[in-house]
Design an enzyme around this catalytic site. Structure first.
Site, PDB file in Angstrom:
ATOM      1  N   GLY A 139      -3.152   9.062  -8.456  1.00  0.00           N
ATOM      2  CA  GLY A 139      -3.495   9.748 -10.424  1.00  0.00           C
ATOM      3  C   GLY A 139      -5.351   9.266 -10.180  1.00  0.00           C
ATOM      4  O   GLY A 139      -5.077   9.614 -10.746  1.00  0.00           O
ATOM      5  N   ALA A 198      -2.972   5.034  -9.190  1.00  0.00           N
ATOM      6  CA  ALA A 198      -1.699   4.590  -9.684  1.00  0.00           C
ATOM      7  C   ALA A 198      -0.973   3.089  -9.109  1.00  0.00           C
ATOM      8  O   ALA A 198      -0.760   3.649  -7.902  1.00  0.00           O
ATOM      9  CB  ALA A 198      -0.438   4.907 -10.665  1.00  0.00           C
ATOM     10  N   GLU A 252      -5.664  13.188  -9.546  1.00  0.00           N
ATOM     11  CA  GLU A 252      -5.222  13.166 -11.019  1.00  0.00           C
ATOM     12  C   GLU A 252      -6.320  13.561 -12.234  1.00  0.00           C
ATOM     13  O   GLU A 252      -6.116  13.964 -12.992  1.00  0.00           O
ATOM     14  CB  GLU A 252      -3.779  12.593 -11.485  1.00  0.00           C
ATOM     15  CG  GLU A 252      -2.438  13.440  -9.979  1.00  0.00           C
ATOM     16  CD  GLU A 252      -1.251  12.529 -10.422  1.00  0.00           C
ATOM     17  OE1 GLU A 252      -1.446  11.249 -10.144  1.00  0.00           O
ATOM     18  OE2 GLU A 252      -0.141  13.679 -11.088  1.00  0.00           O
ATOM     19  N   GLU A 254       1.304  11.081  -2.654  1.00  0.00           N
ATOM     20  CA  GLU A 254       3.137  10.411  -3.387  1.00  0.00           C
ATOM     21  C   GLU A 254       4.616  10.382  -2.631  1.00  0.00           C
ATOM     22  O   GLU A 254       5.460   9.856  -2.849  1.00  0.00           O
ATOM     23  CB  GLU A 254       3.165  11.423  -5.168  1.00  0.00           C
ATOM     24  CG  GLU A 254       2.642  10.435  -5.894  1.00  0.00           C
ATOM     25  CD  GLU A 254       1.163  11.272  -5.830  1.00  0.00           C
ATOM     26  OE1 GLU A 254       0.874  12.360  -5.200  1.00  0.00           O
ATOM     27  OE2 GLU A 254       0.772  11.012  -7.328  1.00  0.00           O
TER      28      GLU A 254
HETATM   29  N1  CO8 Z   1      -1.271   0.626  -5.760  1.00  0.00           N
HETATM   30  C1  CO8 Z   1      -1.153  -1.153  -6.070  1.00  0.00           C
HETATM   31  N2  CO8 Z   1      -1.933  -2.218  -4.426  1.00  0.00           N
HETATM   32  C2  CO8 Z   1      -2.564  -0.871  -3.904  1.00  0.00           C
HETATM   33  C3  CO8 Z   1      -2.724   0.665  -3.455  1.00  0.00           C
HETATM   34  C4  CO8 Z   1      -1.977   1.019  -5.192  1.00  0.00           C
HETATM   35  N3  CO8 Z   1      -2.139   2.464  -5.332  1.00  0.00           N
HETATM   36  N4  CO8 Z   1      -3.097   1.217  -3.002  1.00  0.00           N
HETATM   37  C5  CO8 Z   1      -3.969   0.197  -2.434  1.00  0.00           C
HETATM   38  N5  CO8 Z   1      -3.160  -1.401  -2.785  1.00  0.00           N
HETATM   39  C6  CO8 Z   1      -3.557  -2.841  -2.697  1.00  0.00           C
HETATM   40  C7  CO8 Z   1      -2.952  -2.852  -1.018  1.00  0.00           C
HETATM   41  O1  CO8 Z   1      -1.702  -3.095  -0.905  1.00  0.00           O
HETATM   42  C8  CO8 Z   1      -3.649  -3.790  -0.340  1.00  0.00           C
HETATM   43  O2  CO8 Z   1      -3.438  -4.480  -1.190  1.00  0.00           O
HETATM   44  P1  CO8 Z   1      -2.842  -6.722  -0.672  1.00  0.00           P
HETATM   45  O3  CO8 Z   1      -4.344  -6.522  -0.288  1.00  0.00           O
HETATM   46  O4  CO8 Z   1      -2.704  -7.570  -1.504  1.00  0.00           O
HETATM   47  O5  CO8 Z   1      -2.140  -6.043   0.577  1.00  0.00           O
HETATM   48  C9  CO8 Z   1      -4.968  -3.849  -0.690  1.00  0.00           C
HETATM   49  O6  CO8 Z   1      -4.682  -2.552  -1.970  1.00  0.00           O
HETATM   50  C10 CO8 Z   1      -6.564  -2.741  -0.278  1.00  0.00           C
HETATM   51  O7  CO8 Z   1      -5.582  -2.046   0.634  1.00  0.00           O
HETATM   52  P2  CO8 Z   1      -5.708  -1.509   2.037  1.00  0.00           P
HETATM   53  O8  CO8 Z   1      -5.697  -3.259   2.757  1.00  0.00           O
HETATM   54  O9  CO8 Z   1      -5.075  -0.614   2.171  1.00  0.00           O
HETATM   55  O10 CO8 Z   1      -7.291  -0.518   2.132  1.00  0.00           O
HETATM   56  P3  CO8 Z   1      -7.465  -0.192   2.927  1.00  0.00           P
HETATM   57  O11 CO8 Z   1      -9.222  -0.036   2.166  1.00  0.00           O
HETATM   58  O12 CO8 Z   1      -7.706  -0.172   4.387  1.00  0.00           O
HETATM   59  O13 CO8 Z   1      -7.507   1.500   1.906  1.00  0.00           O
HETATM   60  C11 CO8 Z   1      -6.555   3.289   0.566  1.00  0.00           C
HETATM   61  C12 CO8 Z   1      -7.441   1.997   0.874  1.00  0.00           C
HETATM   62  C13 CO8 Z   1      -7.152   3.783   1.538  1.00  0.00           C
HETATM   63  C14 CO8 Z   1      -6.600   3.349  -1.010  1.00  0.00           C
HETATM   64  C15 CO8 Z   1      -5.325   2.774   1.046  1.00  0.00           C
HETATM   65  O14 CO8 Z   1      -4.780   1.241   0.397  1.00  0.00           O
HETATM   66  C16 CO8 Z   1      -4.049   4.180   0.965  1.00  0.00           C
HETATM   67  O15 CO8 Z   1      -3.906   4.592   1.069  1.00  0.00           O
HETATM   68  N6  CO8 Z   1      -3.350   3.015  -0.637  1.00  0.00           N
HETATM   69  C17 CO8 Z   1      -2.620   4.037  -1.462  1.00  0.00           C
HETATM   70  C18 CO8 Z   1      -3.124   5.188  -2.258  1.00  0.00           C
HETATM   71  C19 CO8 Z   1      -1.911   5.926  -3.255  1.00  0.00           C
HETATM   72  O16 CO8 Z   1      -0.438   6.036  -1.806  1.00  0.00           O
HETATM   73  N7  CO8 Z   1      -1.810   6.511  -3.597  1.00  0.00           N
HETATM   74  C20 CO8 Z   1      -0.961   6.922  -4.461  1.00  0.00           C
HETATM   75  C21 CO8 Z   1      -0.473   5.931  -5.791  1.00  0.00           C
HETATM   76  S1  CO8 Z   1       1.487   6.501  -6.461  1.00  0.00           S
HETATM   77  C22 CO8 Z   1       0.355   7.608  -7.565  1.00  0.00           C
HETATM   78  O17 CO8 Z   1      -0.700   7.419  -8.117  1.00  0.00           O
HETATM   79  C23 CO8 Z   1       1.729   8.278  -9.110  1.00  0.00           C
HETATM   80  C24 CO8 Z   1       0.622   8.505  -9.907  1.00  0.00           C
HETATM   81  C25 CO8 Z   1       1.486   9.495 -11.152  1.00  0.00           C
HETATM   82  C26 CO8 Z   1       2.099   8.457 -11.443  1.00  0.00           C
HETATM   83  C27 CO8 Z   1       3.282   8.987 -12.415  1.00  0.00           C
HETATM   84  C28 CO8 Z   1       4.435   7.682 -12.980  1.00  0.00           C
HETATM   85  C29 CO8 Z   1       5.770   7.538 -13.251  1.00  0.00           C
END
Ligand code: CO8
Length: 258
Positions: free
Chosen positions: A109, A64, A112, A132
């Protein structure tokens, strides 16, 4: 006009491709809106029997939208979670078989959504997990309920409480995915699997999905009568008769796929 995904259809095979141009594919509310609209279109069209979900670019879905979720208050968080849950429930309970082809990352997400699909394949190099807790959150789009049903309570608690991402190979060992492929073979293999399913009796596939999914919703004593009813329903429109006659006559079955 969708901005973050593409819906295409080739006969009974539909494909949803997450296509964020800048940055990674993530499940923002706009993407959820587009996914909901695409799914409604598929259901309303009535022709799709299998849907392949995958992502263009570096990842399937990185979860998400963390920047959007950071703005939520308590009622907003509840609404956001319920919205994703309703949409993923719709995929899970649909007569359309869903196949998630994962690459890069299927986190939060994204994992999920994959869990709500019927079959998950992953390219080697994919990171999967429910991170999360790293953000002070818990899974909110069904992960706490579906992950234990797919991999069992122990591995689900390990993944959800540690927030650790695992490799595609570890996901295979846990049963979170059923096949790991070289990245260049992922989509072809998913399409071949889709064609294999599409060649079967369409009524039987629909009934088999429903009966098998009921196994985790109901006690076995209630699931058995449902299975018997679904088994009997296979005989209603001649599909079972054709399948078995074809076997006996040593010829390919000619199912009605219209
Ligand atoms: N949301 C928003 N932005 C994101 C997300 C995300 N989930 N993931 C990555 N980005 C952004 C980064 O902030 C970065 O932005 P910017 O260029 O502005 O700095 C850009 O995308 C690229 O990210 P990375 O530089 O980190 O890219 P990498 O290739 O090095 O890594 C990954 C890729 C492994 C996917 C890494 O970005 C990562 O670990 N992302 C976060 C993953 C995460 O924690 N996901 C879970 C999110 S929580 C969730 O999904 C909850 C669902 C249920 C919701 C319920 C609602 C109430």
């Amino acid at each position: 006009m969708p901005n973050f995904l593409r819906l295409t259809q080739d006969g009974a095979l539909a494909t949803i491709t997450f296509t964020r141009e800048k940055g990674l594919n993530i499940l923002s509310s706009e993407v959820l809106n587009e996914l909901e609209a695409a799914w409604k279109e598929l259901e309303a069209g009535g022709r799709a029997r299998v849907c392949l979900l995958h992502g263009d670019g570096k990842v399937f879905l990185a979860g998400a939208d963390i920047k959007e979720m950071a703005q939520l208050d308590v009622p907003g968080a509840q609404r956001f979670a319920e919205r994703g849950q309703r949409l993923f429930d719709a995929l899970e309970s649909s007569g359309i078989v869903s196949i998630a082809a994962l690459h890069g990352a299927a986190l939060g997400g994204g994992c999920e959504l994959a869990l709500a699909c019927d079959i998950r394949l992953a390219a080697s190099g994919t990171k999967l997990g429910q991170p999360e807790v790293n953000l002070g959150l818990i899974p909110g789009f069904g992960g706490s309920q579906r992950l234990p049903r797919v991999v069992g309570l122990g591995p689900a608690l390990h993944l959800i409480l540690s927030g650790e991402a695992i490799s595609a190979e570890d996901a295979l060992r846990l049963g979170l995915v059923t096949q790991v492929l070289p990245p260049e073979q992922l989509l072809d293999t998913a399409r071949k699997l889709a064609q294999t399913i599409l060649a079967k009796g369409p009524g039987a596939v629909r009934l088999a999905k429903r009966a098998t999914r009921e196994a985790l919703q109901k006690p076995q004593s209630e699931g058995m009568p449902l299975e018997a009813q679904a088994f009997a329903a296979c005989f209603k429109d001649g599909e079972a008769q054709e399948g078995m006659a074809a076997f006996v006559e040593k010829r390919p079955a000619s199912f009605k796929h219209a």
